[in-house]
Structure formats: C-alpha cells, structure tokens
Design a protein around this motif. Structure first.
Motif, mmCIF file in Angstrom:
data_model
loop_
_atom_site.group_PDB
_atom_site.id
_atom_site.type_symbol
_atom_site.label_atom_id
_atom_site.label_comp_id
_atom_site.label_asym_id
_atom_site.label_seq_id
_atom_site.Cartn_x
_atom_site.Cartn_y
_atom_site.Cartn_z
ATOM 1 N N GLU A 37 10.589 2.279 -6.336
ATOM 2 C CA GLU A 37 10.382 1.954 -7.761
ATOM 3 C C GLU A 37 8.829 2.244 -8.109
ATOM 4 O O GLU A 37 8.301 2.433 -7.194
ATOM 5 N N ARG A 38 8.687 2.252 -9.362
ATOM 6 C CA ARG A 38 7.556 3.068 -9.795
ATOM 7 C C ARG A 38 6.911 2.123 -10.774
ATOM 8 O O ARG A 38 6.604 2.306 -12.017
ATOM 9 N N PRO A 39 6.451 0.964 -10.166
ATOM 10 C CA PRO A 39 5.844 -0.035 -11.226
ATOM 11 C C PRO A 39 4.544 0.371 -11.600
ATOM 12 O O PRO A 39 3.997 0.007 -12.911
ATOM 13 N N THR A 40 3.868 1.347 -10.935
ATOM 14 C CA THR A 40 2.540 2.096 -11.563
ATOM 15 C C THR A 40 2.562 3.496 -11.837
ATOM 16 O O THR A 40 1.608 4.136 -11.816
ATOM 17 N N ARG A 82 8.893 -2.235 -2.460
ATOM 18 C CA ARG A 82 8.443 -3.384 -2.984
ATOM 19 C C ARG A 82 9.568 -4.510 -2.617
ATOM 20 O O ARG A 82 10.428 -4.218 -2.120
ATOM 21 N N ARG A 83 9.521 -5.802 -3.150
ATOM 22 C CA ARG A 83 10.528 -6.786 -2.935
ATOM 23 C C ARG A 83 10.950 -7.183 -1.725
ATOM 24 O O ARG A 83 11.714 -7.556 -1.247
#
Length: 194
Positions: A93-96, A102-103
């Motif tokens: 995923e692209r949090p930034t 992640r996770r």
C-alpha cells in the motif's frame, strides 16, 4: 473459462457498463469497467481467480511461494489467487505515496512472488509495486491480472498473464463521435474527478 464466459461474469455483476463515461484520465469512452463489482461475489471472485491461475504455466505455478497485490484494487483478486495457488497473499500500500509492505507483512530474501492486479492499463502501479517487492527482498517472477487494458503494449519487466484483454476506444473531448456526444457523460470510478 472462455473469453465469453469471463465477459458474462463481468456483465452479470454490472462491472462492464455501456453509456458515456468521463474517465479519470479526462478521456471519454462508451464503456466502463469496474472490477470491484465483479469481485463482490466471493464465488465469482473464486471462479475468476481459478481461471486466472490455470492460465499460468505449470512450472511457474510451482515456483510461486507468495502472491502480492497493490492495495486497493488488487487485494480481493490477490487473496483469491493465493487461495487458488495454495500460497499466502499479502498486499502493498501507499501510506506516503510509495508502495511498501506494512501490517507485519514480510518477504524472505529471494522469495518468488506473483504480482496480481485487477486491471492493468499503463502498468505504472504494477511496476511501482514490483519495485516495492524487490526492495523488500522478493523476486517477482510474473504478473497476473483479471484484465489487460493496455492493448498488449504494457511492459512490466516480467511475464504478464491477463485473464482477458479489453480494449475499448477512448476519445479526447474534442474527438467525440456524434452518437457519444449526444449522451451526457457520467464520472464513474473510485478516484476523485476534477
């Protein structure tokens, strides 16, 4: 599963729409594909994933130890591909703004990964997700997708196995055929429209 069977699944779920659509690119089309709708039904998603897994060469299927897909669009089909192949499925995923695991998801060094997407158009998000897997230590051996919208032109740097290719014409606002121009445009999809 034959191409007409696949298209029947898309039509039955109202994932393949006809009308006048303003796409997120700013171009117009008489067709719109919303893969999330075809994946709403778990049994349909399972059938499509099984058909997609069957398109992979046997020796490739035996190499794969994990499926990775980009969030959001690839999560459901990625999970179902993991089920069809009997391996774990995770997502980036692209949090930034940049894809990353992640996770608590991890890859072992050299782990053989199948990248799975719902739709590939330009291949940009796929290439970015492949880079994230490589940075995490994995090796993407191939990519699979429900739909190739690239007209066969996409180069992901790995073998690519789409379940079906759908290439609908798109038009700039000043190129609209008269029949399309006569119908009001709808802005579909999950991305914010300008």
């Amino acid at each position: 599963m034959q191409e007409e069977d696949i298209l029947s699944e898309f039509r039955a779920s109202q994932a393949l729409l006809e009308g006048h659509f303003l796409l997120s690119s700013g171009r117009h089309s008489a067709y719109y594909l919303q893969c999330a709708r075809v994946l709403m039904d778990p049994m349909r998603a399972s059938r499509l994933a099984s058909a997609l897994a069957a398109k992979l060469p046997r020796d490739l299927r035996q190499q794969i130890s994990k499926v990775v897909s980009p969030a959001m669009g690839g999560v459901i089909i990625g999970h179902e591909m993991g089920r069809a192949l009997g391996v774990e499925a995770v997502f980036v995923e692209r949090p930034t703004g940049t894809f990353e695991l992640r996770r608590g998801f991890t890859l072992n060094p050299g782990e053989k990964v199948l990248m799975v997407e719902d739709v590939v158009t330009t291949g940009l998000s796929s290439r970015e997700a492949i880079l994230a897997v490589e940075e995490a230590g994995g090796v993407v051996v191939a990519e699979a997708a429900l739909v190739d919208r690239s007209a066969g032109a996409v180069d992901l740097g790995v073998p690519f196995y789409p379940l079906v290719s759908l290439n609908f014409p798109t038009y700039a606002p000043d190129e609209l055929p008269p029949a399309l121009a006569a119908v009001p445009a709808i802005k579909p999809g999950s991305r914010a429209q300008p």
